[in-house]
Design an enzyme around this catalytic site. Sequence first.
Site, PDB file in Angstrom:
ATOM      1  N   HIS A 100       1.126  -1.355   0.067  1.00 17.71           N
ATOM      2  CA  HIS A 100      -0.346   0.024   0.099  1.00 17.71           C
ATOM      3  C   HIS A 100       1.249   1.366  -0.083  1.00 17.71           C
ATOM      4  CE1 HIS A 100      -2.715  -3.019   2.658  1.00 17.71           C
ATOM      5  NE2 HIS A 100      -3.320  -2.944   0.864  1.00 17.71           N
ATOM      6  N   TYR A 116       2.371   2.604  14.683  1.00 16.85           N
ATOM      7  CA  TYR A 116       2.798   3.894  13.422  1.00 16.85           C
ATOM      8  C   TYR A 116       2.096   5.080  13.475  1.00 16.85           C
ATOM      9  CZ  TYR A 116      -1.455   1.660  10.683  1.00 16.85           C
ATOM     10  OH  TYR A 116      -2.506   1.519  10.551  1.00 16.85           O
TER      11      TYR A 116
END
Length: 467
Positions: free
Chosen positions: A72, A135
């Site tokens: 992605h 993240y």
Amino acid sequence: MTVPDQAQELRIEETPIPGLLVVHLPVHEDARGWFKENWQREKMVALGLPDFAPVQNNVSFNASRGATRGIHTEPWDKFVSVANGRAFAAWVDMREGPTFGATHHVVLDAGTAVFVPRGVGNSYQTLTDGVAYTYLVNEHWRPGRSYPALDLGDPSAAIPWPIPLAEAEISEKDTTNPTLDDVTPMPPKKVLVTGGNGQLGRALQAAFPYADAVDLDELDLTDPAAVAAWPWHEYHLVLNAAAYTAVDAAETPEGRTACWAANATAPALLAKVADEHHLTLVHISSDYVFDGEQAGPEGHTETEPFSPLGVYGQAKAAGDLAVGTAQRHYVVRTSWVIGEGGNFVRTMRSLAEKGVSPTVVADQVGRLTFTGELVRGIRHLLETRAPYGTYHLTNGGEPTSWADVACAVFERSGRRADDVTPCTTEEYGAGKQLAPRPLTSTLDLAKIRATGFEPEPALEALDRYLA
């Protein structure tokens, strides 16, 4: 749980993909378990990690070994690590440019994290059960946005998955991603030039040919609603060449309002936008923020206190203060700008060609700044990543008066220098409604020279301009 070698120091490792950085984290372990500083802005930025200003922290959990996701490509920067377990991580550069298709891979564990820049495709495969990814991202997720994805088994990327994809757990969506040949590369974020129809705005467009350029009718920078509605997430750099420059008209009631709106309110709104959207803001300022009386031997320095004489200078000083609040800013202060369009040099050339002998002030001293040189200096600051702040930028050489410049233009136009009659500012302004002007406009160039930029002498630039 397996914990990596504890002896390592915090360090950052570059990769074949520009901007993709592997961060090696110290992990402190005892009988109870382990501890690490997963994100430490001050230390990491000092070692070269971009100060990317994260705004969101996400956690993604995979229960079973072999869970595979990606590839992605998100339109934001992210800092990825694992809170527990181990994972194989691979990246493919999906950005426009010579490194499109470049790959890199590492194993993520407690001691390894990665900074992934915008436009680099990322993918992960769990090597243990119960892996939690954490993240940080520097832009909020928005529904409806699409961005490139890539087939996990793309032959040109040739990612060496530890667990064969045929044995891995993959979402249905990720089984239909295109191969690299069918991917449209992600374009870079854009540049916005404000004041695009002015002398400097036109020069900036020539230097940044893919920039968007706007003027007041397209984006009213003095209107908070219009500024808030602009799609700032599409940009990374704003070059603010918009300004109210009618120095004498600024002393009138109508001009005062317009001058403050363009030269103070607009920069303040842009500074706020710059911080909200992590933009770099370059703002063009003026020698008129000084009174001309306090200059040092080489001219006004960047640290000299403001002392504007008139409304124009006062509004520009307020704009400088506002832009200075933005985290990523360059205030580029200049003087006596000459470019395409009406200006002093073209006026003197026209008078010389018509046989007119003008009277020109001789007690205002400074340096010409040709727009080409101003743009070259701005590009230098950006490309060398000079420290943010205020810089004085003009052409170089010995300071001259306006009368000296007029004489030089006349001589290069086939006329005599003594066809120009010098006068004082007081004599020139007799009977006229003129704004006060600093007598010394010379700007000290030591700071920008210290970055490696050497300004071209003004008279050399004048020769080329007139040619």
